[in-house]
Design a protein around this motif. Structure first.
Motif, PDB file in Angstrom:
ATOM      1  N   UNK A  72      10.659   6.680   1.391  1.00  0.00           N
ATOM      2  CA  UNK A  72       9.673   6.508   2.706  1.00  0.00           C
ATOM      3  C   UNK A  72       8.456   7.730   2.349  1.00  0.00           C
ATOM      4  N   UNK A  73       8.687   8.817   2.181  1.00  0.00           N
ATOM      5  CA  UNK A  73       7.826   9.813   1.863  1.00  0.00           C
ATOM      6  C   UNK A  73       6.869   9.578   0.823  1.00  0.00           C
ATOM      7  N   UNK A  74       7.577   8.937  -0.310  1.00  0.00           N
ATOM      8  CA  UNK A  74       6.975   8.774  -1.608  1.00  0.00           C
ATOM      9  C   UNK A  74       5.775   7.573  -1.198  1.00  0.00           C
ATOM     10  N   UNK A  75       6.261   6.332  -0.439  1.00  0.00           N
ATOM     11  CA  UNK A  75       5.362   5.347  -0.071  1.00  0.00           C
ATOM     12  C   UNK A  75       4.380   5.821   0.718  1.00  0.00           C
ATOM     13  N   UNK A  76       4.630   6.660   1.735  1.00  0.00           N
ATOM     14  CA  UNK A  76       3.388   7.244   2.610  1.00  0.00           C
ATOM     15  C   UNK A  76       2.474   7.979   1.728  1.00  0.00           C
ATOM     16  N   UNK A  77       2.867   8.788   0.753  1.00  0.00           N
ATOM     17  CA  UNK A  77       1.979   9.766  -0.089  1.00  0.00           C
ATOM     18  C   UNK A  77       1.007   8.809  -0.985  1.00  0.00           C
ATOM     19  N   UNK A  78       1.698   7.774  -1.668  1.00  0.00           N
ATOM     20  CA  UNK A  78       0.807   6.636  -2.474  1.00  0.00           C
ATOM     21  C   UNK A  78      -0.026   6.097  -1.764  1.00  0.00           C
ATOM     22  N   UNK A  79       0.359   5.595  -0.448  1.00  0.00           N
ATOM     23  CA  UNK A  79      -0.556   4.783   0.579  1.00  0.00           C
ATOM     24  C   UNK A  79      -1.720   5.447   0.665  1.00  0.00           C
ATOM     25  N   UNK A  80      -1.867   6.846   0.803  1.00  0.00           N
ATOM     26  CA  UNK A  80      -3.101   7.527   0.848  1.00  0.00           C
ATOM     27  C   UNK A  80      -3.919   7.412  -0.363  1.00  0.00           C
ATOM     28  N   UNK A  81      -3.134   7.285  -1.750  1.00  0.00           N
ATOM     29  CA  UNK A  81      -4.001   7.258  -2.487  1.00  0.00           C
ATOM     30  C   UNK A  81      -4.300   6.061  -2.952  1.00  0.00           C
ATOM     31  N   UNK A  82      -3.862   4.691  -2.532  1.00  0.00           N
ATOM     32  CA  UNK A  82      -4.019   3.509  -2.802  1.00  0.00           C
ATOM     33  C   UNK A  82      -5.446   3.377  -1.714  1.00  0.00           C
ATOM     34  N   UNK A  83      -5.237   3.701  -0.416  1.00  0.00           N
ATOM     35  CA  UNK A  83      -6.356   3.623   0.659  1.00  0.00           C
ATOM     36  C   UNK A  83      -7.532   4.121  -0.088  1.00  0.00           C
ATOM     37  N   UNK A  84      -7.639   5.366  -0.474  1.00  0.00           N
ATOM     38  CA  UNK A  84      -8.599   6.051  -1.169  1.00  0.00           C
ATOM     39  C   UNK A  84      -9.384   5.176  -2.181  1.00  0.00           C
ATOM     40  N   UNK A  85      -8.561   4.931  -3.152  1.00  0.00           N
ATOM     41  CA  UNK A  85      -9.099   4.188  -4.156  1.00  0.00           C
ATOM     42  C   UNK A  85      -9.737   3.019  -3.628  1.00  0.00           C
ATOM     43  N   UNK A  86      -9.060   2.124  -2.839  1.00  0.00           N
ATOM     44  CA  UNK A  86      -9.582   0.849  -2.398  1.00  0.00           C
ATOM     45  C   UNK A  86     -11.012   1.183  -1.734  1.00  0.00           C
ATOM     46  N   UNK A  87     -11.080   2.252  -1.215  1.00  0.00           N
ATOM     47  CA  UNK A  87     -12.285   2.715  -0.353  1.00  0.00           C
ATOM     48  C   UNK A  87     -13.386   2.711  -1.410  1.00  0.00           C
ATOM     49  N   UNK A  88     -13.172   3.004  -2.609  1.00  0.00           N
ATOM     50  CA  UNK A  88     -14.139   3.101  -3.614  1.00  0.00           C
ATOM     51  C   UNK A  88     -14.473   1.998  -4.346  1.00  0.00           C
ATOM     52  N   UNK A  89     -13.701   0.784  -4.005  1.00  0.00           N
ATOM     53  CA  UNK A  89     -14.041  -0.702  -4.675  1.00  0.00           C
ATOM     54  C   UNK A  89     -13.266  -1.006  -5.932  1.00  0.00           C
ATOM     55  N   UNK A  90     -12.301  -0.096  -6.331  1.00  0.00           N
ATOM     56  CA  UNK A  90     -11.322  -0.025  -7.486  1.00  0.00           C
ATOM     57  C   UNK A  90     -10.002  -0.876  -6.955  1.00  0.00           C
ATOM     58  N   UNK A  91      -9.452  -1.361  -8.087  1.00  0.00           N
ATOM     59  CA  UNK A  91      -7.977  -1.977  -7.926  1.00  0.00           C
ATOM     60  C   UNK A  91      -7.034  -0.760  -8.483  1.00  0.00           C
ATOM     61  N   UNK A  92      -5.886  -0.827  -8.105  1.00  0.00           N
ATOM     62  CA  UNK A  92      -4.896   0.050  -8.562  1.00  0.00           C
ATOM     63  C   UNK A  92      -3.538  -0.417  -8.687  1.00  0.00           C
ATOM     64  N   UNK A  93      -3.023  -0.226  -9.698  1.00  0.00           N
ATOM     65  CA  UNK A  93      -1.428  -0.588 -10.152  1.00  0.00           C
ATOM     66  C   UNK A  93      -0.551   0.763 -10.243  1.00  0.00           C
ATOM     67  N   UNK A  94       0.582   0.579  -9.787  1.00  0.00           N
ATOM     68  CA  UNK A  94       1.615   1.708 -10.109  1.00  0.00           C
ATOM     69  C   UNK A  94       2.500   1.585 -11.438  1.00  0.00           C
ATOM     70  N   UNK A  95       2.293   2.462 -12.342  1.00  0.00           N
ATOM     71  CA  UNK A  95       3.184   2.515 -13.414  1.00  0.00           C
ATOM     72  C   UNK A  95       4.302   3.002 -13.118  1.00  0.00           C
TER      73      UNK A  95
END
Length: 395
Positions: free
Chosen positions: A84-107
């Motif tokens: 759950x802590x990993x998910x929470x940390x990655x959600x901050x990353x995803x939201x920040x990327x989406x706010x700049x108009x890019x798509x993001x996928x997790x490797x």
């Protein structure tokens, strides 16, 4: 004045129903910036958001371990997606990327026989077969690396242990682990996932005949060697649904074999491509030092073009692309539908805007300091200057 020279590079692209603003992907780049337990940090959020702000259409994250079992974690300070802590940390990353108009996928990746023994808790690594890598853990091999990391005193080379081959039942458990972590990636808001089948890590160890010595349904032929990747793809697709992007990264070489080549060259690649036709993947992602160098003396056709034609899948092409003209050439030649830019984006987060502007630019040379943890030159890696007003602000 905005340049119209690179019309293909800056045209939008559709993948799995997602509209990507241009044909530029940020390649997965090992950063080792996560907390010791694999939780993404604020620094990671800033790092990815900065590249999204710089104009890339798609970000493919660094390799992220998908399991707490089977030696999936490959190196120190690697991010995970198992809690759950990993998910929470990655959600901050995803939201920040989406706010700049890019798509993001997790490797999603599993280290296999090239997992750093310091993260294996005394357990042997696993692989396709009972083999041992002749290499050693990256970033432990030179005085320069010690200086970059502010380490003094003895720092011996960290070699890899003898790996044991996975049983068929364990292969299915590994595949389910990828699917379970893909579900967690969806919780974090990712637009899709990439399965890491390249660079000498676990899935690549199945794909390459040099490391896959099996004689069951997971070895002995190109179709069998790629079977673990297709199995993972099927399970991941069920986990994430049909509306999310899913890519598979492939390469001939690895972190312990920089000059590796598939036996049979383009013939082997074509067989791999045909086996992936109709699979659950939306695109393949070719990783290399130069996509034009296929290491096949009998046929010079670029590997990504061979794989694209044989599989019928979209192709993301990485390797030897640092300038706009090189990117446009790969797209025009049918060797790519998107290009993945790696090292240039370490040093120049605004690479897309710089290329789009058509202005001359004094590129700085790549330096390994952009690959490892700080101290690094923040003026380059995390530039904070305002975007040049002459650069386009929309695509």
């Amino acid at each position: 004045m905005m340049s119209d020279v690179y019309s293909q590079l800056f045209s939008p692209f559709q993948l799995a129903g997602h509209s990507i603003r241009n044909r530029i992907a940020m390649a997965p780049l090992t950063r080792q910036m996560a907390e010791a337990d694999g939780t993404p940090t604020d620094e990671m959020t800033a790092y990815y958001a900065r590249r999204a702000r710089g104009g890339v259409g798609l970000i493919i994250t660094e390799g992220t371990y998908e399991n707490e079992r089977f030696g999936a974690k490959a190196y120190l300070s690697q991010p995970g997606i198992t809690s759950a802590s990993h998910v929470k940390g990655w959600k901050r990353v995803v939201d920040a990327v989406h706010a700049q108009g890019a798509k993001i996928i997790l490797q999603l990746m599993s280290g296999g026989r090239v997992s750093d023994p310091r993260v294996l808790a005394g357990q042997p690594p696993v692989s396709a077969s009972d083999t041992q890598s002749p290499g050693w853990s990256l970033y432990t091999d030179s005085e320069d690396e010690k200086a970059i990391r502010n380490i003094s005193g003895a720092w011996p080379k960290v070699t890899f242990g003898k790996a044991r081959g996975l049983s068929i039942d364990e292969i299915h458990q590994v595949a389910q682990g990828f699917a379970d972590s893909a579900s967690r990636a969806m919780e974090a808001g990712f637009d899709g996932v990439e399965v890491h089948g390249a660079n000498g890590y676990l899935i690549s160890q199945f794909i390459h005949p040099k490391t896959n010595l099996r004689t069951d349904e997971f070895g002995g032929s190109p179709e069998n060697n790629i079977r673990i990747a297709t199995l993972i793809g099927e399970k991941v697709r069920v986990a994430i649904g049909g509306g999310k992007m899913m890519t598979l990264r492939l390469s001939q070489d690895g972190v312990d074999d920089f000059t590796g080549a598939w036996p049979g060259g383009t013939r082997y690649a074509a067989a791999i491509g045909r086996a992936l036709r109709g699979s659950a993947y939306n695109a393949l992602h070719w990783a290399s030092f130069s996509y034009l160098d296929n290491r096949d003396p009998a046929d010079k056709t670029p590997m990504p073009k061979v794989l694209k034609e044989a599989s019928g899948l979209s192709m993301i092409t990485n390797g030897g692309i640092a300038e706009g003209a090189q990117a446009e050439a790969a797209l025009s030649a049918g060797a790519a539908d998107m290009v993945a830019i790696g090292r240039p984006l370490f040093a120049h987060p605004d690479w897309a805007y710089i290329v789009r502007s058509g202005q001359p630019y004094d590129w700085c040379a790549f330096d390994r300091k952009y690959v490892v943890q700080p101290p690094i030159d923040y003026a380059y890696a995390y530039s904070t200057g305002l975007v040049d007003p002459r650069w386009p602000t929309t695509w």
